[in-house]
Enzyme design. Structure first.
Site, PDB file in Angstrom:
ATOM      1  N   HIS A 113       0.807  -1.526  -0.123  1.00 44.45           N
ATOM      2  CA  HIS A 113      -0.129  -0.122  -0.029  1.00 44.45           C
ATOM      3  C   HIS A 113       0.743   1.240   0.147  1.00 44.45           C
ATOM      4  O   HIS A 113       0.384   2.252   0.326  1.00 44.45           O
ATOM      5  CB  HIS A 113      -0.898   0.060   1.335  1.00 44.45           C
ATOM      6  N   GLY A 119      -4.727 -11.676  -4.933  1.00 50.28           N
ATOM      7  CA  GLY A 119      -3.512 -10.587  -4.574  1.00 50.28           C
ATOM      8  C   GLY A 119      -2.477 -10.848  -5.623  1.00 50.28           C
ATOM      9  O   GLY A 119      -1.298 -10.304  -5.314  1.00 50.28           O
ATOM     10  N   LEU A 120      -2.410 -11.724  -6.797  1.00 56.72           N
ATOM     11  CA  LEU A 120      -1.489 -11.823  -7.746  1.00 56.72           C
ATOM     12  C   LEU A 120      -1.719 -10.815  -8.889  1.00 56.72           C
ATOM     13  O   LEU A 120      -0.893 -10.868  -9.997  1.00 56.72           O
ATOM     14  CB  LEU A 120      -1.409 -13.190  -8.144  1.00 56.72           C
ATOM     15  N   GLU A 168      -7.791   1.712 -14.730  1.00 54.57           N
ATOM     16  CA  GLU A 168      -8.391   1.090 -13.636  1.00 54.57           C
ATOM     17  C   GLU A 168      -8.764   2.024 -12.493  1.00 54.57           C
ATOM     18  O   GLU A 168      -9.931   2.087 -11.838  1.00 54.57           O
ATOM     19  CB  GLU A 168      -7.169   0.197 -12.834  1.00 54.57           C
ATOM     20  N   ASP A 172       0.781  -2.822  -9.884  1.00 48.53           N
ATOM     21  CA  ASP A 172       0.618  -4.081 -10.841  1.00 48.53           C
ATOM     22  C   ASP A 172       0.896  -3.951 -12.234  1.00 48.53           C
ATOM     23  O   ASP A 172       1.471  -5.007 -12.812  1.00 48.53           O
ATOM     24  CB  ASP A 172      -1.118  -4.021 -10.522  1.00 48.53           C
ATOM     25  N   TYR A 207     -10.201  -1.196   0.418  1.00 42.17           N
ATOM     26  CA  TYR A 207      -9.123  -0.572  -0.051  1.00 42.17           C
ATOM     27  C   TYR A 207      -9.335   0.956  -0.321  1.00 42.17           C
ATOM     28  O   TYR A 207      -8.490   1.653  -0.166  1.00 42.17           O
ATOM     29  CB  TYR A 207      -8.961  -1.265  -1.689  1.00 42.17           C
TER      30      TYR A 207
END
Ligand code: GLA
Length: 408
Positions: free
Chosen positions: A38, A129-130, A178, A190, A240
Protein backbone atom coordinates in the site's frame (compact mmCIF):
# COMPACT_ATOMS: atom_id res chain seq x y z
CA UNK A 1 1.09 -24.97 -17.97
CA UNK A 2 3.73 -23.28 -20.12
CA UNK A 3 2.89 -19.89 -21.64
CA UNK A 4 2.71 -21.54 -25.08
CA UNK A 5 0.21 -24.12 -23.82
CA UNK A 6 -1.88 -21.32 -22.33
CA UNK A 7 -1.81 -19.43 -25.65
CA UNK A 8 -2.81 -22.64 -27.43
CA UNK A 9 -5.78 -23.02 -25.05
CA UNK A 10 -6.81 -19.44 -25.81
CA UNK A 11 -6.41 -20.10 -29.56
CA UNK A 12 -8.69 -23.16 -29.36
CA UNK A 13 -11.29 -21.12 -27.47
CA UNK A 14 -10.99 -18.39 -30.11
CA UNK A 15 -11.56 -20.80 -33.01
CA UNK A 16 -14.54 -22.38 -31.26
CA UNK A 17 -16.12 -19.00 -30.48
CA UNK A 18 -15.47 -17.14 -33.75
CA UNK A 19 -15.09 -20.00 -36.24
CA UNK A 20 -11.74 -18.76 -37.63
CA UNK A 21 -8.14 -18.93 -36.39
CA UNK A 22 -6.62 -16.16 -34.27
CA UNK A 23 -3.87 -14.11 -35.90
CA UNK A 24 -1.86 -12.70 -33.00
CA UNK A 25 -1.13 -13.68 -29.42
CA UNK A 26 -0.14 -11.66 -26.37
CA UNK A 27 0.58 -12.59 -22.80
CA UNK A 28 1.38 -10.88 -19.52
CA UNK A 29 2.28 -12.20 -16.08
CA UNK A 30 0.77 -11.78 -12.64
CA UNK A 31 2.93 -10.26 -9.94
CA UNK A 32 3.83 -10.53 -6.29
CA UNK A 33 4.61 -7.63 -4.06
CA UNK A 34 7.82 -8.46 -2.18
CA UNK A 35 7.94 -5.22 -0.16
CA UNK A 36 6.03 -1.94 -0.25
CA UNK A 37 2.49 -2.81 0.75
CA UNK A 38 0.00 0.00 0.00
CA UNK A 39 2.85 2.39 -0.69
CA UNK A 40 2.22 2.91 -4.40
CA UNK A 41 -0.77 5.25 -4.33
CA UNK A 42 1.01 7.15 -1.54
CA UNK A 43 3.87 8.00 -3.92
CA UNK A 44 6.11 5.54 -2.10
CA UNK A 45 8.55 2.77 -2.95
CA UNK A 46 7.77 -0.78 -4.04
CA UNK A 47 9.71 -3.94 -4.70
CA UNK A 48 7.82 -6.53 -6.71
CA UNK A 49 8.36 -9.38 -9.16
CA UNK A 50 6.42 -10.62 -12.15
CA UNK A 51 5.79 -14.35 -11.70
CA UNK A 52 5.53 -17.17 -14.22
CA UNK A 53 1.73 -17.35 -14.20
CA UNK A 54 0.14 -15.63 -17.20
CA UNK A 55 -2.96 -14.35 -18.89
CA UNK A 56 -3.01 -15.00 -22.65
CA UNK A 57 -5.03 -13.01 -25.19
CA UNK A 58 -5.31 -14.14 -28.80
CA UNK A 59 -7.36 -12.62 -31.59
CA UNK A 60 -7.43 -10.42 -34.65
CA UNK A 61 -8.46 -7.00 -35.87
CA UNK A 62 -11.81 -6.90 -37.61
CA UNK A 63 -13.51 -4.27 -39.74
CA UNK A 64 -16.07 -2.15 -37.95
CA UNK A 65 -16.18 -0.35 -34.64
CA UNK A 66 -16.88 -3.08 -32.16
CA UNK A 67 -14.78 -4.91 -29.55
CA UNK A 68 -15.64 -8.54 -28.85
CA UNK A 69 -14.18 -10.66 -26.11
CA UNK A 70 -14.66 -14.26 -25.04
CA UNK A 71 -13.23 -15.36 -21.67
CA UNK A 72 -12.48 -19.08 -21.61
CA UNK A 73 -12.21 -19.20 -17.79
CA UNK A 74 -15.74 -17.86 -17.34
CA UNK A 75 -17.21 -19.18 -20.59
CA UNK A 76 -18.57 -15.68 -20.93
CA UNK A 77 -18.49 -13.05 -23.64
CA UNK A 78 -19.03 -9.34 -24.11
CA UNK A 79 -19.38 -6.92 -27.03
CA UNK A 80 -19.08 -3.15 -26.95
CA UNK A 81 -19.03 -0.24 -29.41
CA UNK A 82 -15.64 1.52 -29.55
CA UNK A 83 -17.30 4.88 -30.10
CA UNK A 84 -19.06 4.78 -26.74
CA UNK A 85 -17.36 2.53 -24.19
CA UNK A 86 -19.27 2.45 -20.92
CA UNK A 87 -18.58 0.60 -17.71
CA UNK A 88 -20.68 -2.45 -16.92
CA UNK A 89 -21.70 -3.64 -13.44
CA UNK A 90 -19.02 -3.01 -10.78
CA UNK A 91 -16.64 -5.94 -10.29
CA UNK A 92 -17.31 -7.67 -13.61
CA UNK A 93 -14.39 -8.79 -15.78
CA UNK A 94 -15.33 -7.15 -19.12
CA UNK A 95 -14.66 -3.76 -17.48
CA UNK A 96 -10.95 -4.56 -17.49
CA UNK A 97 -10.95 -5.22 -21.24
CA UNK A 98 -13.17 -2.27 -22.10
CA UNK A 99 -11.14 -0.04 -19.80
CA UNK A 100 -7.95 -0.72 -21.75
CA UNK A 101 -9.57 0.21 -25.07
CA UNK A 102 -11.13 3.29 -23.41
CA UNK A 103 -7.88 4.47 -21.79
CA UNK A 104 -5.77 3.90 -24.92
CA UNK A 105 -8.21 5.96 -26.97
CA UNK A 106 -8.22 8.68 -24.30
CA UNK A 107 -4.46 8.78 -23.96
CA UNK A 108 -3.82 8.79 -27.71
CA UNK A 109 -6.62 11.25 -28.40
CA UNK A 110 -7.83 9.07 -31.27
CA UNK A 111 -10.01 6.05 -31.79
CA UNK A 112 -8.69 2.55 -32.26
CA UNK A 113 -8.24 2.14 -36.00
CA UNK A 114 -10.47 -0.94 -36.25
CA UNK A 115 -12.60 -3.27 -34.20
CA UNK A 116 -11.22 -6.49 -32.75
CA UNK A 117 -12.18 -9.89 -31.44
CA UNK A 118 -10.24 -11.77 -28.79
CA UNK A 119 -10.31 -14.82 -26.57
CA UNK A 120 -8.71 -14.74 -23.12
CA UNK A 121 -7.37 -17.64 -21.08
CA UNK A 122 -5.65 -17.16 -17.75
CA UNK A 123 -3.88 -19.11 -15.05
CA UNK A 124 -3.28 -16.26 -12.59
CA UNK A 125 -5.50 -17.11 -9.60
CA UNK A 126 -8.38 -14.63 -9.46
CA UNK A 127 -9.04 -12.32 -6.52
CA UNK A 128 -6.01 -13.75 -4.76
CA UNK A 129 -3.62 -10.80 -4.65
CA UNK A 130 -1.54 -11.73 -7.72
CA UNK A 131 -3.10 -9.08 -9.90
CA UNK A 132 -4.81 -11.19 -12.50
CA UNK A 133 -6.43 -7.87 -13.43
CA UNK A 134 -3.16 -6.15 -14.42
CA UNK A 135 -2.06 -9.24 -16.35
CA UNK A 136 -5.36 -9.08 -18.24
CA UNK A 137 -4.95 -5.35 -18.90
CA UNK A 138 -1.34 -5.68 -20.07
CA UNK A 139 -2.10 -8.64 -22.33
CA UNK A 140 -5.06 -6.83 -23.92
CA UNK A 141 -2.87 -3.75 -24.49
CA UNK A 142 -0.14 -5.86 -26.12
CA UNK A 143 -2.76 -7.57 -28.26
CA UNK A 144 -4.05 -4.18 -29.49
CA UNK A 145 -0.51 -3.06 -30.30
CA UNK A 146 0.48 -6.32 -32.00
CA UNK A 147 -2.75 -6.38 -34.03
CA UNK A 148 -2.01 -2.84 -35.26
CA UNK A 149 -5.25 -1.46 -33.87
CA UNK A 150 -3.79 1.21 -31.55
CA UNK A 151 -3.66 4.53 -33.42
CA UNK A 152 -0.20 5.95 -34.11
CA UNK A 153 1.63 3.30 -32.08
CA UNK A 154 3.52 0.24 -33.21
CA UNK A 155 4.49 -2.78 -31.18
CA UNK A 156 8.18 -2.16 -32.05
CA UNK A 157 8.40 0.67 -29.50
CA UNK A 158 7.46 -1.80 -26.75
CA UNK A 159 10.00 -4.49 -27.55
CA UNK A 160 13.70 -4.80 -26.84
CA UNK A 161 16.34 -2.90 -24.94
CA UNK A 162 14.92 0.58 -25.49
CA UNK A 163 11.30 -0.13 -24.67
CA UNK A 164 11.24 0.99 -21.02
CA UNK A 165 10.00 4.54 -21.65
CA UNK A 166 7.12 3.31 -23.81
CA UNK A 167 6.26 0.63 -21.25
CA UNK A 168 6.19 3.18 -18.43
CA UNK A 169 3.79 5.36 -20.44
CA UNK A 170 1.64 2.30 -21.05
CA UNK A 171 1.69 1.39 -17.35
CA UNK A 172 0.26 4.84 -16.60
CA UNK A 173 -2.42 4.48 -19.25
CA UNK A 174 -3.43 1.14 -17.73
CA UNK A 175 -3.47 2.62 -14.24
CA UNK A 176 -5.76 5.35 -15.51
CA UNK A 177 -8.01 2.66 -16.92
CA UNK A 178 -8.27 1.05 -13.49
CA UNK A 179 -8.72 4.35 -11.60
CA UNK A 180 -11.05 6.25 -13.91
CA UNK A 181 -12.88 3.45 -15.73
CA UNK A 182 -12.96 0.40 -13.43
CA UNK A 183 -13.19 2.65 -10.34
CA UNK A 184 -10.40 1.39 -8.04
CA UNK A 185 -7.97 3.99 -6.60
CA UNK A 186 -4.95 1.70 -7.05
CA UNK A 187 -1.37 2.79 -7.70
CA UNK A 188 1.12 1.82 -10.40
CA UNK A 189 2.55 -1.33 -8.82
CA UNK A 190 0.53 -3.96 -10.68
CA UNK A 191 0.72 -2.57 -14.20
CA UNK A 192 4.39 -1.67 -13.81
CA UNK A 193 5.25 -5.18 -12.63
CA UNK A 194 3.35 -6.98 -15.37
CA UNK A 195 5.05 -4.84 -18.03
CA UNK A 196 8.60 -4.69 -16.59
CA UNK A 197 9.10 -8.28 -15.36
CA UNK A 198 12.49 -9.91 -15.81
CA UNK A 199 13.51 -13.51 -15.12
CA UNK A 200 15.12 -13.91 -11.66
CA UNK A 201 14.87 -10.16 -10.97
CA UNK A 202 12.95 -8.09 -8.46
CA UNK A 203 11.47 -4.81 -9.69
CA UNK A 204 12.03 -1.61 -7.76
CA UNK A 205 9.83 1.42 -8.44
CA UNK A 206 9.72 4.87 -6.90
CA UNK A 207 6.08 5.74 -7.51
CA UNK A 208 6.75 9.47 -7.17
CA UNK A 209 9.73 9.98 -9.49
CA UNK A 210 9.05 6.82 -11.58
CA UNK A 211 12.69 5.90 -11.21
CA UNK A 212 12.94 2.12 -11.40
CA UNK A 213 15.47 -0.72 -11.42
CA UNK A 214 15.57 -4.44 -12.08
CA UNK A 215 17.48 -5.93 -9.18
CA UNK A 216 18.95 -9.46 -9.53
CA UNK A 217 17.57 -11.99 -7.06
CA UNK A 218 20.67 -14.13 -7.53
CA UNK A 219 21.37 -16.97 -9.90
CA UNK A 220 19.74 -19.35 -9.46
CA UNK A 221 17.24 -17.14 -7.69
CA UNK A 222 15.20 -18.17 -4.65
CA UNK A 223 11.77 -19.71 -5.15
CA UNK A 224 8.87 -17.33 -4.78
CA UNK A 225 6.21 -19.47 -3.20
CA UNK A 226 2.70 -18.11 -3.36
CA UNK A 227 0.22 -19.62 -0.91
CA UNK A 228 -3.43 -19.00 -1.65
CA UNK A 229 -5.46 -19.02 1.56
CA UNK A 230 -8.58 -19.91 -0.45
CA UNK A 231 -10.41 -17.10 1.26
CA UNK A 232 -11.97 -14.49 -0.97
CA UNK A 233 -11.75 -10.79 -0.41
CA UNK A 234 -15.14 -9.97 -1.83
CA UNK A 235 -16.43 -9.23 1.66
CA UNK A 236 -13.72 -6.65 2.08
CA UNK A 237 -14.42 -4.79 -1.17
CA UNK A 238 -14.50 -1.12 -0.33
CA UNK A 239 -11.75 -1.54 2.27
CA UNK A 240 -9.09 -0.63 -0.28
CA UNK A 241 -10.63 2.75 -1.04
CA UNK A 242 -11.15 3.29 2.69
CA UNK A 243 -7.44 2.85 3.35
CA UNK A 244 -6.75 5.29 0.53
CA UNK A 245 -8.95 7.85 2.34
CA UNK A 246 -7.31 7.18 5.73
CA UNK A 247 -3.86 7.83 4.27
CA UNK A 248 -5.11 11.01 2.66
CA UNK A 249 -6.51 12.25 5.99
CA UNK A 250 -2.92 12.36 7.25
CA UNK A 251 -1.81 14.14 4.07
CA UNK A 252 -4.52 16.75 4.71
CA UNK A 253 -3.22 17.32 8.25
CA UNK A 254 0.27 18.10 6.97
CA UNK A 255 -1.06 20.09 4.04
CA UNK A 256 -2.91 22.35 6.48
CA UNK A 257 0.30 22.74 8.45
CA UNK A 258 2.96 22.96 5.77
CA UNK A 259 1.12 23.99 2.64
CA UNK A 260 0.46 22.62 -0.78
CA UNK A 261 3.86 21.05 -1.33
CA UNK A 262 2.51 18.10 0.67
CA UNK A 263 0.64 16.11 -1.95
CA UNK A 264 1.12 12.50 -0.94
CA UNK A 265 2.22 10.63 2.19
CA UNK A 266 5.64 10.34 0.54
CA UNK A 267 6.09 14.07 1.20
CA UNK A 268 5.86 13.47 4.98
CA UNK A 269 8.79 12.02 6.93
CA UNK A 270 8.54 9.44 9.67
CA UNK A 271 10.06 11.98 12.10
CA UNK A 272 7.32 14.50 11.26
CA UNK A 273 4.65 11.87 11.72
CA UNK A 274 6.04 10.95 15.11
CA UNK A 275 6.29 14.61 16.16
CA UNK A 276 2.57 15.14 15.41
CA UNK A 277 1.48 11.71 16.67
CA UNK A 278 -0.82 13.01 19.42
CA UNK A 279 -2.57 15.47 17.14
CA UNK A 280 -3.46 12.80 14.58
CA UNK A 281 -6.43 10.49 14.36
CA UNK A 282 -5.46 7.21 16.13
CA UNK A 283 -6.45 5.03 13.19
CA UNK A 284 -5.05 7.16 10.40
CA UNK A 285 -1.66 7.69 12.06
CA UNK A 286 -1.11 3.93 12.24
CA UNK A 287 -1.93 3.60 8.54
CA UNK A 288 0.63 6.30 7.77
CA UNK A 289 3.27 4.70 9.99
CA UNK A 290 2.88 1.46 8.04
CA UNK A 291 3.34 3.22 4.72
CA UNK A 292 6.37 5.26 5.81
CA UNK A 293 8.14 2.32 7.46
CA UNK A 294 7.42 0.23 4.35
CA UNK A 295 9.27 2.79 2.22
CA UNK A 296 12.24 2.33 4.50
CA UNK A 297 12.02 -1.46 4.27
CA UNK A 298 12.05 -1.20 0.47
CA UNK A 299 15.23 0.90 0.60
CA UNK A 300 16.89 -1.60 2.88
CA UNK A 301 15.56 -4.52 0.83
CA UNK A 302 17.17 -3.23 -2.35
CA UNK A 303 20.46 -2.79 -0.48
CA UNK A 304 20.21 -6.32 0.97
CA UNK A 305 19.58 -7.82 -2.48
CA UNK A 306 22.46 -5.88 -4.00
CA UNK A 307 24.70 -7.22 -1.22
CA UNK A 308 23.51 -10.78 -1.88
CA UNK A 309 21.96 -10.95 1.61
CA UNK A 310 18.84 -13.04 0.98
CA UNK A 311 18.43 -13.85 4.68
CA UNK A 312 18.36 -10.13 5.54
CA UNK A 313 15.95 -9.49 2.68
CA UNK A 314 13.66 -12.25 3.98
CA UNK A 315 13.56 -10.69 7.44
CA UNK A 316 12.36 -7.41 5.94
CA UNK A 317 9.56 -9.28 4.15
CA UNK A 318 8.41 -10.78 7.45
CA UNK A 319 8.63 -7.36 9.15
CA UNK A 320 6.41 -5.98 6.39
CA UNK A 321 3.75 -8.57 7.21
CA UNK A 322 3.82 -7.63 10.89
CA UNK A 323 3.36 -3.97 9.99
CA UNK A 324 0.43 -4.77 7.66
CA UNK A 325 -1.14 -6.89 10.35
CA UNK A 326 -0.70 -4.47 13.25
CA UNK A 327 -0.69 -0.97 11.74
CA UNK A 328 -2.45 -1.19 8.40
CA UNK A 329 -4.84 -3.90 9.59
CA UNK A 330 -5.23 -5.47 6.16
CA UNK A 331 -4.32 -9.01 7.18
CA UNK A 332 -6.81 -11.67 8.32
CA UNK A 333 -6.72 -14.74 10.58
CA UNK A 334 -6.26 -16.93 7.48
CA UNK A 335 -3.33 -14.88 6.14
CA UNK A 336 -1.69 -14.76 9.58
CA UNK A 337 -2.08 -18.54 9.89
CA UNK A 338 -0.47 -19.02 6.47
CA UNK A 339 2.51 -16.86 7.47
CA UNK A 340 2.87 -18.73 10.78
CA UNK A 341 2.76 -22.08 8.98
CA UNK A 342 5.43 -20.81 6.57
CA UNK A 343 7.71 -19.61 9.37
CA UNK A 344 8.08 -23.16 10.68
CA UNK A 345 8.61 -24.74 7.22
CA UNK A 346 11.97 -25.72 5.66
CA UNK A 347 13.83 -23.18 3.55
CA UNK A 348 11.70 -20.22 4.72
CA UNK A 349 13.44 -16.85 4.35
CA UNK A 350 10.51 -14.47 4.78
CA UNK A 351 6.78 -14.19 4.10
CA UNK A 352 3.98 -11.64 3.93
CA UNK A 353 0.55 -10.99 2.51
CA UNK A 354 0.65 -9.83 -1.12
CA UNK A 355 -1.40 -7.06 -2.69
CA UNK A 356 -4.47 -5.44 -1.25
CA UNK A 357 -4.75 -7.89 1.65
CA UNK A 358 -7.70 -9.06 3.83
CA UNK A 359 -7.74 -12.39 1.96
CA UNK A 360 -6.04 -14.07 -0.98
CA UNK A 361 -2.36 -14.95 -1.03
CA UNK A 362 0.84 -14.74 0.91
CA UNK A 363 4.21 -14.54 -0.82
CA UNK A 364 7.22 -16.35 0.60
CA UNK A 365 10.87 -16.25 -0.28
CA UNK A 366 12.21 -19.79 -0.02
CA UNK A 367 15.56 -21.46 -0.68
CA UNK A 368 15.07 -22.93 -4.16
CA UNK A 369 16.12 -26.50 -3.34
CA UNK A 370 13.70 -26.68 -0.40
CA UNK A 371 10.65 -25.29 -2.22
CA UNK A 372 8.80 -28.62 -2.48
CA UNK A 373 9.38 -29.57 1.16
CA UNK A 374 8.32 -26.05 2.12
CA UNK A 375 5.09 -26.34 0.12
CA UNK A 376 4.25 -29.64 1.76
CA UNK A 377 4.87 -28.34 5.28
CA UNK A 378 2.82 -25.18 4.70
CA UNK A 379 -0.11 -27.22 3.43
CA UNK A 380 -0.01 -29.27 6.61
CA UNK A 381 0.52 -26.33 8.97
CA UNK A 382 -2.25 -24.25 7.44
CA UNK A 383 -4.71 -27.14 7.44
CA UNK A 384 -4.00 -27.76 11.11
CA UNK A 385 -4.67 -24.13 11.94
CA UNK A 386 -7.59 -23.26 9.64
CA UNK A 387 -9.02 -26.57 8.51
CA UNK A 388 -8.62 -25.37 4.93
CA UNK A 389 -6.39 -26.64 2.09
CA UNK A 390 -4.27 -23.81 0.70
CA UNK A 391 -3.24 -23.78 -2.93
CA UNK A 392 0.54 -23.50 -3.20
CA UNK A 393 2.29 -22.19 -6.33
CA UNK A 394 6.06 -22.48 -6.57
CA UNK A 395 6.96 -19.60 -8.89
CA UNK A 396 10.00 -17.92 -10.41
CA UNK A 397 10.45 -14.27 -11.25
CA UNK A 398 9.47 -14.01 -14.91
CA UNK A 399 9.52 -11.83 -18.04
CA UNK A 400 6.94 -9.10 -18.55
CA UNK A 401 4.29 -8.69 -21.27
CA UNK A 402 5.06 -9.80 -24.83
CA UNK A 403 3.26 -10.60 -28.07
CA UNK A 404 3.78 -12.22 -31.48
CA UNK A 405 2.03 -13.02 -34.73
CA UNK A 406 0.57 -16.53 -34.93
CA UNK A 407 1.23 -18.74 -37.92
CA UNK A 408 -1.69 -19.27 -40.24
C1 GLA B 1 -3.48 -3.80 -4.92
C2 GLA B 1 -3.39 -2.59 -5.84
C3 GLA B 1 -1.95 -2.09 -5.94
C4 GLA B 1 -1.34 -1.88 -4.56
C5 GLA B 1 -1.55 -3.12 -3.69
C6 GLA B 1 -1.12 -2.92 -2.28
O1 GLA B 1 -2.81 -4.88 -5.49
O2 GLA B 1 -3.89 -2.91 -7.11
O3 GLA B 1 -1.92 -0.90 -6.71
O4 GLA B 1 -1.89 -0.74 -3.96
O5 GLA B 1 -2.92 -3.51 -3.67
O6 GLA B 1 0.24 -2.63 -2.21
Amino acid sequence: MTPLELEAAAARAFAAEYGEPAEVAARAPGRVELLGNHTDYNGGLVLAAAVDRYTAVVGRARPGREGRVYAANFEGSARFPLADITRGAVGTWPNYVKGVAWAMQEALGAELTQGFEIAVAGEVPLGAGLSSSASLQASVAFFLLQAGVAPGKTIDEYVGEHSDAARMDLAMVLRRSENAFVGVSSGLLDQFSSLFGREDHALFLDCQSLEFARVPLGSPGPAIVVCDSKTSRRLADGMYNRRFAECNAVVDHFKAKRGDDVKLLRDVSLAELEADWDALDPTCRKRARHVLTENERVRRGVAALRAGDLAGFGKLISASHASSRDDFENSSPALDALVEAAEESPGFLGGKLSGAGWAGCTVNLVEADKADAFAEAVRRGYFERQNLEPEVHVCRAAEGASSRPLEA
